[in-house]
Write a protein that holds these residues in place. Structure first.
Motif, PDB file in Angstrom:
ATOM      1  N   UNK A  64     -65.771  77.489   5.894  1.00  0.00           N
ATOM      2  CA  UNK A  64     -65.292  77.035   7.201  1.00  0.00           C
ATOM      3  C   UNK A  64     -65.191  78.206   8.173  1.00  0.00           C
ATOM      4  N   UNK A  65     -64.661  79.333   7.695  1.00  0.00           N
ATOM      5  CA  UNK A  65     -64.551  80.522   8.546  1.00  0.00           C
ATOM      6  C   UNK A  65     -65.936  80.992   8.983  1.00  0.00           C
ATOM      7  N   UNK A  66     -66.879  81.018   8.043  1.00  0.00           N
ATOM      8  CA  UNK A  66     -68.249  81.450   8.366  1.00  0.00           C
ATOM      9  C   UNK A  66     -68.922  80.470   9.323  1.00  0.00           C
ATOM     10  N   UNK A  67     -68.681  79.171   9.110  1.00  0.00           N
ATOM     11  CA  UNK A  67     -69.273  78.159   9.975  1.00  0.00           C
ATOM     12  C   UNK A  67     -68.754  78.293  11.404  1.00  0.00           C
ATOM     13  N   UNK A 100     -73.145  77.149   5.047  1.00  0.00           N
ATOM     14  CA  UNK A 100     -74.015  77.294   3.871  1.00  0.00           C
ATOM     15  C   UNK A 100     -74.103  78.759   3.460  1.00  0.00           C
ATOM     16  N   UNK A 101     -74.271  79.628   4.449  1.00  0.00           N
ATOM     17  CA  UNK A 101     -74.352  81.064   4.152  1.00  0.00           C
ATOM     18  C   UNK A 101     -73.085  81.542   3.457  1.00  0.00           C
ATOM     19  N   UNK A 102     -71.928  81.162   4.003  1.00  0.00           N
ATOM     20  CA  UNK A 102     -70.660  81.576   3.411  1.00  0.00           C
ATOM     21  C   UNK A 102     -70.465  81.012   2.015  1.00  0.00           C
ATOM     22  N   UNK A 132     -71.080  65.818   1.345  1.00  0.00           N
ATOM     23  CA  UNK A 132     -70.067  66.287   2.281  1.00  0.00           C
ATOM     24  C   UNK A 132     -70.593  66.372   3.702  1.00  0.00           C
ATOM     25  N   UNK A 133     -71.836  66.812   3.851  1.00  0.00           N
ATOM     26  CA  UNK A 133     -72.438  66.899   5.181  1.00  0.00           C
ATOM     27  C   UNK A 133     -72.665  65.510   5.768  1.00  0.00           C
ATOM     28  N   UNK A 134     -73.095  64.579   4.928  1.00  0.00           N
ATOM     29  CA  UNK A 134     -73.334  63.212   5.397  1.00  0.00           C
ATOM     30  C   UNK A 134     -72.050  62.579   5.914  1.00  0.00           C
TER      31      UNK A 134
END
Length: 270
Positions: A64-67, A100-102, A132-134
């Motif tokens: 979440x922080x990375x996003x 995704x990266x995080x 989760x994305x859906x």
């Protein structure tokens, strides 16, 4: 009879002075379902009890922080003048690619510490990530964001959409493409495909790579319809560029791992 009021209120409820937003509730719901799905698969694959939940508890806040950081960096022209908004993720504005990266970097570190194959864990988690994305895209629906360009009401009706979706896509008197819905349907379809592929003789890691491939193809086309894209230049949408890169990387890694004869999904070896 209960009468729905449009647009929907993005706030689900108040706990004293704290407003609980639908955006967070829906994302949390997606995380819980994804965890249950991954935990069930992990037990089938011989992953020690508690491993999946330990990873998600660690990776979720980092993702979440990375996003959010990813989104803020590419929208710095706005946030440098509104610093108080940087942490206001309940207003929307988290980039899935940053998440995704995080999550991937955290999973690599976690698996190394636990002496578990990252590719084995990533295959287990791939359908859960897509699930989760859906579900999470419906948080965008409640916020009336992540939509496409203007369309007519008759166009939306021609898609045979429920009335509540059509009405929610009416923003200040203008109807918009429900791109959140397009991506959500694409992702739900991907969950089914990835789940079925688990029964095949795919190589270890190829379920995760298929996740990256599937999501990236769908995101590339949906992103082209959106009006709120993060831009690298005046003509290049960042999400589309990243999607192309992920498609290429996924193909190359899958080819390489097959050529090197990495273990099958059904293999007990890491």
């Amino acid at each position: 009879m209960l009468e729905l009021i449009y647009p929907f209120n993005p706030i689900a409820l108040h706990l004293g002075p704290v407003a609980v937003h639908w955006y967070g509730v829906i994302i949390g719901f997606g995380v819980i379902l994804g965890l249950l799905l991954a935990d069930k698969e992990g037990k089938k694959r011989g992953i020690p009890s508690g491993t999946i939940s330990d990873l998600i508890i660690l990776a979720l806040p980092i993702a979440i922080i990375c996003a959010r950081t990813y989104y803020v960096l590419f929208e710095w022209s706005y946030y440098k003048n509104h610093p108080s908004e940087i942490i206001a993720i309940w207003h929307g504005g988290i980039a899935i690619h940053g998440g995704i990266i995080g999550a991937v970097l955290t999973a690599i570190w976690f698996c190394k510490k636990r002496n578990i194959s990252f590719w084995k864990i990533s295959d287990i988690l791939a359908p859960s990530l897509l699930l989760g994305q859906a579900i999470g895209r419906w948080g965008n629906f409640m916020n009336q964001e992540a939509h496409g360009g203007p369309v007519s009401k008759s166009f939306l009706e021609s898609l045979h959409l429920p009335g509540f979706i059509i009405n929610q896509m009416n923003i200040n008197g203008i109807y918009y493409h429900p791109t959140f819905l397009y991506e959500s349907i694409w992702s739900f379809t991907g969950v089914i495909i990835l789940t079925l592929l688990r029964r095949t003789d795919f190589r270890r890691g190829e379920i995760f790579l298929t996740y990256l491939l599937w999501y990236s193809i769908g995101r590339f086309f949906v992103e082209g319809l959106r009006t709120d894209s993060l831009m690298l230049t005046s003509h290049i949408r960042i999400a589309q560029l990243i999607s192309v890169v992920l498609v290429i990387v996924s193909f190359v890694l899958a080819w390489y791992r097959r050529k090197k004869g990495f273990a099958l999904l059904s293999s007990a070896a890491d």
